[in-house]
Design an enzyme around this catalytic site. Structure first.
Site, PDB file in Angstrom:
ATOM      1  N   CYS A   1      -8.720  10.343 -92.223  1.00  0.00           N
ATOM      2  CA  CYS A   1      -9.401  10.737 -90.991  1.00  0.00           C
ATOM      3  C   CYS A   1     -10.742  10.007 -90.944  1.00  0.00           C
ATOM      4  O   CYS A   1     -11.529  10.085 -91.899  1.00  0.00           O
ATOM      5  CB  CYS A   1      -9.619  12.245 -90.964  1.00  0.00           C
ATOM      6  SG  CYS A   1     -10.639  12.785 -89.573  1.00  0.00           S
TER       7      CYS A   1
ATOM      8  N   ASP B   1      -4.775  12.131 -93.956  1.00  0.00           N
ATOM      9  CA  ASP B   1      -3.846  12.591 -92.929  1.00  0.00           C
ATOM     10  C   ASP B   1      -2.458  12.124 -93.339  1.00  0.00           C
ATOM     11  O   ASP B   1      -2.276  10.961 -93.718  1.00  0.00           O
ATOM     12  CB  ASP B   1      -4.192  11.994 -91.558  1.00  0.00           C
ATOM     13  CG  ASP B   1      -5.355  12.693 -90.891  1.00  0.00           C
ATOM     14  OD1 ASP B   1      -5.514  13.914 -91.105  1.00  0.00           O
ATOM     15  OD2 ASP B   1      -6.099  12.035 -90.148  1.00  0.00           O
TER      16      ASP B   1
END
Length: 129
Positions: free
Chosen positions: A34, A41
């Site tokens: 992220c 992520d």
């Protein structure tokens, strides 16, 4: 071929260039970071494409996907970047990349990006009784 992450995508000649057919690839372990928090992520990538002259080689695709592990990117940007790179490497008739990201903060994100070659006409769908 190396076993290190790499943004180099290898291809091979389409064995049936005169036929429209669909190749479906599922990549269940995509990871990027992220860009806001630096947290990882996770996503499952679903790649569907109708090849023209070239097909993507699977080990190089795996190493390409690994190259995103330490890269910060918004879901929308990274999905479109991957699609752009795959289109540049293979020049398909049609390609769709669906990225289903795991929940983050109670929110699931799915990004779908598509490419259609301007000279390609999809076949008429067959409806079975």
């Amino acid at each position: 071929m190396s076993s290190q992450p790499s943004k180099d995508l290898e291809t091979f000649e389409n064995p049936q260039p005169g036929r429209d057919y669909t190749i479906r690839i599922r990549v269940p372990e995509f990871t990027c970071l992220c860009p806001k928090t630096g947290q990882p992520d996770f996503a499952t990538l679903f790649l569907d494409y109708v090849p023209r002259a070239r097909c993507v080689e699977l080990k190089s695709l795996k190493l390409y996907v690994w190259a995103f592990r330490d890269q910060g990117a918004f879901h929308e940007k990274v999905t479109n970047e991957i699609l752009n790179d795959l289109v540049a490497a293979t020049d398909p008739n049609f390609m769709r990349l669906t990225a289903e990201f795991n929940v983050r903060g109670g929110v699931y994100t799915t990004v779908v990006a598509e490419h259609r070659h301007p000279d390609w006409q999809p076949p008429v769908p067959v409806t079975l009784p």
